[in-house]
Design a protein around this motif. Structure first.
Motif, PDB file in Angstrom:
ATOM      1  N   CYS A 162       0.820  -1.225   0.000  1.00 45.43           N
ATOM      2  CA  CYS A 162       0.000   0.000   0.000  1.00 45.43           C
ATOM      3  C   CYS A 162       0.852   1.272   0.000  1.00 45.43           C
ATOM      4  O   CYS A 162       1.255   1.774   1.051  1.00 45.43           O
ATOM      5  N   ALA A 163       1.117   1.798  -1.174  1.00 43.46           N
ATOM      6  CA  ALA A 163       1.970   2.977  -1.291  1.00 43.46           C
ATOM      7  C   ALA A 163       1.449   4.160  -0.484  1.00 43.46           C
ATOM      8  O   ALA A 163       2.229   4.913   0.098  1.00 43.46           O
ATOM      9  N   LEU A 164       0.129   4.338  -0.405  1.00 42.02           N
ATOM     10  CA  LEU A 164      -0.429   5.482   0.312  1.00 42.02           C
ATOM     11  C   LEU A 164      -0.380   5.322   1.825  1.00 42.02           C
ATOM     12  O   LEU A 164      -0.607   6.286   2.554  1.00 42.02           O
ATOM     13  N   SER A 165      -0.115   4.103   2.307  1.00 39.50           N
ATOM     14  CA  SER A 165      -0.083   3.906   3.758  1.00 39.50           C
ATOM     15  C   SER A 165       1.021   4.740   4.400  1.00 39.50           C
ATOM     16  O   SER A 165       0.900   5.182   5.545  1.00 39.50           O
ATOM     17  N   ARG A 166       2.094   4.975   3.668  1.00 38.21           N
ATOM     18  CA  ARG A 166       3.190   5.789   4.189  1.00 38.21           C
ATOM     19  C   ARG A 166       2.827   7.271   4.201  1.00 38.21           C
ATOM     20  O   ARG A 166       3.318   8.039   5.022  1.00 38.21           O
ATOM     21  N   CYS A 167       1.952   7.653   3.276  1.00 36.09           N
ATOM     22  CA  CYS A 167       1.559   9.055   3.163  1.00 36.09           C
ATOM     23  C   CYS A 167       0.505   9.427   4.201  1.00 36.09           C
ATOM     24  O   CYS A 167       0.534  10.517   4.772  1.00 36.09           O
ATOM     25  N   PHE A 168      -0.434   8.500   4.471  1.00 34.26           N
ATOM     26  CA  PHE A 168      -1.568   8.803   5.334  1.00 34.26           C
ATOM     27  C   PHE A 168      -1.611   7.970   6.610  1.00 34.26           C
ATOM     28  O   PHE A 168      -2.601   8.003   7.331  1.00 34.26           O
ATOM     29  N   ASP A 169      -0.552   7.211   6.892  1.00 37.30           N
ATOM     30  CA  ASP A 169      -0.480   6.411   8.115  1.00 37.30           C
ATOM     31  C   ASP A 169      -1.718   5.525   8.265  1.00 37.30           C
ATOM     32  O   ASP A 169      -2.470   5.615   9.246  1.00 37.30           O
ATOM     33  N   LEU A 170      -1.910   4.648   7.302  1.00 40.05           N
ATOM     34  CA  LEU A 170      -3.107   3.801   7.245  1.00 40.05           C
ATOM     35  C   LEU A 170      -2.806   2.446   7.878  1.00 40.05           C
ATOM     36  O   LEU A 170      -2.255   1.551   7.244  1.00 40.05           O
ATOM     37  N   ALA A 171      -3.172   2.293   9.120  1.00 36.58           N
ATOM     38  CA  ALA A 171      -2.891   1.051   9.842  1.00 36.58           C
ATOM     39  C   ALA A 171      -3.924  -0.016   9.481  1.00 36.58           C
ATOM     40  O   ALA A 171      -5.017   0.274   8.987  1.00 36.58           O
ATOM     41  N   THR A 252      -4.255 -13.025   6.965  1.00 37.62           N
ATOM     42  CA  THR A 252      -5.037 -12.655   8.135  1.00 37.62           C
ATOM     43  C   THR A 252      -6.104 -11.655   7.710  1.00 37.62           C
ATOM     44  O   THR A 252      -5.810 -10.703   6.978  1.00 37.62           O
ATOM     45  N   TRP A 253      -7.321 -11.856   8.161  1.00 36.58           N
ATOM     46  CA  TRP A 253      -8.414 -10.970   7.751  1.00 36.58           C
ATOM     47  C   TRP A 253      -8.193  -9.577   8.325  1.00 36.58           C
ATOM     48  O   TRP A 253      -8.088  -9.388   9.534  1.00 36.58           O
ATOM     49  N   ARG A 254      -8.178  -8.556   7.459  1.00 37.05           N
ATOM     50  CA  ARG A 254      -7.906  -7.205   7.930  1.00 37.05           C
ATOM     51  C   ARG A 254      -8.345  -6.169   6.903  1.00 37.05           C
ATOM     52  O   ARG A 254      -8.472  -6.470   5.715  1.00 37.05           O
ATOM     53  N   ILE A 255      -8.578  -4.982   7.402  1.00 37.39           N
ATOM     54  CA  ILE A 255      -8.980  -3.859   6.555  1.00 37.39           C
ATOM     55  C   ILE A 255      -8.263  -2.614   7.048  1.00 37.39           C
ATOM     56  O   ILE A 255      -7.950  -2.492   8.247  1.00 37.39           O
ATOM     57  N   ARG A 256      -7.976  -1.687   6.171  1.00 34.35           N
ATOM     58  CA  ARG A 256      -7.271  -0.473   6.545  1.00 34.35           C
ATOM     59  C   ARG A 256      -8.160   0.421   7.422  1.00 34.35           C
ATOM     60  O   ARG A 256      -9.386   0.407   7.313  1.00 34.35           O
ATOM     61  N   SER A 257      -7.516   1.191   8.269  1.00 31.04           N
ATOM     62  CA  SER A 257      -8.245   2.117   9.142  1.00 31.04           C
ATOM     63  C   SER A 257      -9.012   3.152   8.331  1.00 31.04           C
ATOM     64  O   SER A 257     -10.023   3.685   8.786  1.00 31.04           O
ATOM     65  N   GLN A 258      -8.540   3.432   7.130  1.00 27.49           N
ATOM     66  CA  GLN A 258      -9.231   4.335   6.213  1.00 27.49           C
ATOM     67  C   GLN A 258      -8.986   3.820   4.800  1.00 27.49           C
ATOM     68  O   GLN A 258      -7.842   3.511   4.442  1.00 27.49           O
ATOM     69  N   VAL A 259     -10.029   3.691   4.005  1.00 26.43           N
ATOM     70  CA  VAL A 259      -9.877   3.116   2.668  1.00 26.43           C
ATOM     71  C   VAL A 259     -10.095   4.143   1.563  1.00 26.43           C
ATOM     72  O   VAL A 259      -9.949   3.822   0.379  1.00 26.43           O
ATOM     73  N   ALA A 260     -10.444   5.361   1.929  1.00 22.83           N
ATOM     74  CA  ALA A 260     -10.616   6.419   0.931  1.00 22.83           C
ATOM     75  C   ALA A 260     -10.543   7.765   1.631  1.00 22.83           C
ATOM     76  O   ALA A 260     -10.783   7.891   2.834  1.00 22.83           O
ATOM     77  N   GLY A 261     -10.208   8.786   0.862  1.00 24.84           N
ATOM     78  CA  GLY A 261     -10.152  10.145   1.371  1.00 24.84           C
ATOM     79  C   GLY A 261     -10.391  11.099   0.224  1.00 24.84           C
ATOM     80  O   GLY A 261     -10.737  10.683  -0.884  1.00 24.84           O
ATOM     81  N   PRO A 262     -10.201  12.381   0.441  1.00 20.55           N
ATOM     82  CA  PRO A 262     -10.421  13.349  -0.635  1.00 20.55           C
ATOM     83  C   PRO A 262      -9.533  13.074  -1.845  1.00 20.55           C
ATOM     84  O   PRO A 262      -8.316  13.210  -1.776  1.00 20.55           O
ATOM     85  N   TRP A 264      -8.666  10.211  -3.198  1.00 22.00           N
ATOM     86  CA  TRP A 264      -7.863   8.986  -3.233  1.00 22.00           C
ATOM     87  C   TRP A 264      -8.687   7.796  -2.759  1.00 22.00           C
ATOM     88  O   TRP A 264      -9.586   7.929  -1.936  1.00 22.00           O
ATOM     89  N   PHE A 265      -8.365   6.623  -3.318  1.00 21.11           N
ATOM     90  CA  PHE A 265      -9.070   5.387  -3.011  1.00 21.11           C
ATOM     91  C   PHE A 265      -8.070   4.242  -2.902  1.00 21.11           C
ATOM     92  O   PHE A 265      -7.094   4.185  -3.661  1.00 21.11           O
ATOM     93  N   LEU A 266      -8.320   3.340  -1.976  1.00 19.50           N
ATOM     94  CA  LEU A 266      -7.594   2.076  -1.912  1.00 19.50           C
ATOM     95  C   LEU A 266      -8.464   0.986  -2.522  1.00 19.50           C
ATOM     96  O   LEU A 266      -9.671   0.933  -2.272  1.00 19.50           O
ATOM     97  N   CYS A 267      -7.847   0.084  -3.282  1.00 20.50           N
ATOM     98  CA  CYS A 267      -8.578  -0.997  -3.941  1.00 20.50           C
ATOM     99  C   CYS A 267      -7.869  -2.320  -3.700  1.00 20.50           C
ATOM    100  O   CYS A 267      -6.654  -2.364  -3.466  1.00 20.50           O
ATOM    101  N   GLY A 268      -8.627  -3.419  -3.819  1.00 16.11           N
ATOM    102  CA  GLY A 268      -8.039  -4.740  -3.704  1.00 16.11           C
ATOM    103  C   GLY A 268      -7.325  -4.934  -2.383  1.00 16.11           C
ATOM    104  O   GLY A 268      -7.786  -4.497  -1.324  1.00 16.11           O
ATOM    105  N   ASP A 269      -6.163  -5.608  -2.423  1.00 13.53           N
ATOM    106  CA  ASP A 269      -5.419  -5.931  -1.209  1.00 13.53           C
ATOM    107  C   ASP A 269      -4.817  -4.712  -0.530  1.00 13.53           C
ATOM    108  O   ASP A 269      -4.374  -4.804   0.616  1.00 13.53           O
ATOM    109  N   SER A 270      -4.771  -3.565  -1.192  1.00 18.66           N
ATOM    110  CA  SER A 270      -4.333  -2.351  -0.508  1.00 18.66           C
ATOM    111  C   SER A 270      -5.322  -1.961   0.577  1.00 18.66           C
ATOM    112  O   SER A 270      -4.947  -1.400   1.613  1.00 18.66           O
ATOM    113  N   ALA A 271      -6.605  -2.280   0.325  1.00 21.01           N
ATOM    114  CA  ALA A 271      -7.665  -1.872   1.246  1.00 21.01           C
ATOM    115  C   ALA A 271      -8.015  -2.943   2.256  1.00 21.01           C
ATOM    116  O   ALA A 271      -8.248  -2.646   3.433  1.00 21.01           O
ATOM    117  N   MET A 272      -8.073  -4.214   1.811  1.00 23.97           N
ATOM    118  CA  MET A 272      -8.542  -5.273   2.698  1.00 23.97           C
ATOM    119  C   MET A 272      -7.998  -6.614   2.233  1.00 23.97           C
ATOM    120  O   MET A 272      -7.683  -6.798   1.066  1.00 23.97           O
TER     121      MET A 272
END
Length: 347
Positions: A162-171, A252-262, A264-272
């Protein structure tokens, strides 16, 4: 390095990223797609439910998929519950058509989707890495190993990294105990009759998926709480020669703390991430990509508030994820072994 501009930067060239790029390009937007690996790349064989066919048509790849020589199958063999006999489950059918799934080789499948995106005008940077993403007031600045880009929108389909996880701290938010998958291929020449349809079998420590793909090659996936290691081969095909090394993934079943913002969108395994027994991972990845593309297009054409659009996408993705989690909890229904409290936290 010179900076160029584009409407949308898509990060990742898998099914979710290419589906997004195709949808955006079909709407006439300027799109750049950044994929870090050269194709063909190693991925597990994938069983696609018949429900994927309308989506393939929408993306304009249905005919090429049909011509690719992938195996078709009308159902799967299940051996999930030790208290019930092994069972063959047919897909539903309509009066004029028998529903058939596709057993695809991912390297070929991914190349077909990427070609379609390129044919529609998407600029493909491959192999290229995203080095940084910086948010500005009305744009994003994306630095890659193959040039820099200013864009109004970003679709991140770069997988679990998830390239954006570093930008937006998406745990990650975890919804299961640890779970690991190993996958690989074996040559099954002369044994195809033994593996004529996909099958899934549960045992005391996990489950195994076997599926024939193009020609005499068999794909397998093994999922359990502990990694079985790179040299593992399922007992059912241990007598067959392996094709390359087994690869692994944390499922492991998991989803990002945030999957979209102004914008920007996370898709596929980047999101969950869900384990493959959810049975529609690639389909859901492609749907998330096409949905993100549709959200971008609607936002631009109808001048919608990007915040409202991102919240709508987030609700859709999160609701679907939680519904799948509930279904998987029911499917597993307890630990696999008395020794290992596998998924005990789910019950």
């Amino acid at each position: 390095m010179h900076t160029e501009s584009t409407d949308v930067c898509v990060i990742g060239g898998g099914p979710s990223g290419t589906a997004a790029a195709i949808g955006l390009a079909q709407a006439g937007l300027d799109v750049v797609l950044v994929e870090r690996l050269a194709f063909p790349r190693h991925r597990p064989g994938e069983s696609l439910h018949p429900g994927v066919e309308p989506l393939l048509s929408q993306l304009g790849v249905a005919e090429e998929i049909q011509q690719a020589g992938f195996r078709r199958f009308g159902g799967i063999t299940t051996d999930w519950n030790p208290d019930t006999p092994r069972d063959y489950q047919h897909f539903a059918s309509s009066p004029d058509k028998e529903w058939m799934g596709y057993q695809v080789e991912r390297s070929t499948f991914d190349e077909i989707l990427l070609r379609r995106a390129a044919c529609l005008g998407t600029r493909i940077l491959q192999p290229a890495r995203v080095r940084s993403v910086t948010a500005h007031e009305q744009a994003y600045h994306v630095v890659t190993s193959d040039g820099n880009w200013n864009c109004r929108w970003i679709v991140d389909a770069s997988g679990q990294s998830c390239a954006l996880s570093r930008c937006f701290d998406l745990a990650w938010r975890l919804h299961s105990d640890p779970l690991f998958a190993r996958y690989g291929y074996v040559e099954a020449a002369g044994s195809s009759a033994d593996f004529d349809v996909p099958s899934i079998q549960r045992d005391k420590t996990g489950w195994t998926w076997l599926a024939p793909i193009t020609g005499d090659r068999l794909a397998w996936v093994r999922v359990q709480a502990e990694d079985v290691g790179p040299h593992f081969v399922p007992d059912e095909c241990s007598h067959l020669p392996s094709v390359g090394a087994a690869r692994g993934a944390d499922v492991t079943w998991r989803i990002r703390s945030q999957v979209a913002g102004p914008r920007w969108f996370l898709c596929g395994d980047s999101a969950m991430v869900l384990d493959p027994s959810s049975s529609h991972g690639v389909l859901k990845a492609m749907l998330s990509g096409t949905c993100a593309a549709s959200m971008v297009v609607q936002c631009i054409d109808r001048e919608l508030d990007p915040q409202l659009v991102s919240r709508a996408y987030s609700r859709w993705l999160q609701d679907g994820f939680l519904a799948d989690v509930q279904r998987l909890r029911s499917l597993y229904n307890g630990p696999f072994t008395e020794r290992n409290s596998f998924h005990s936290s789910l019950n």
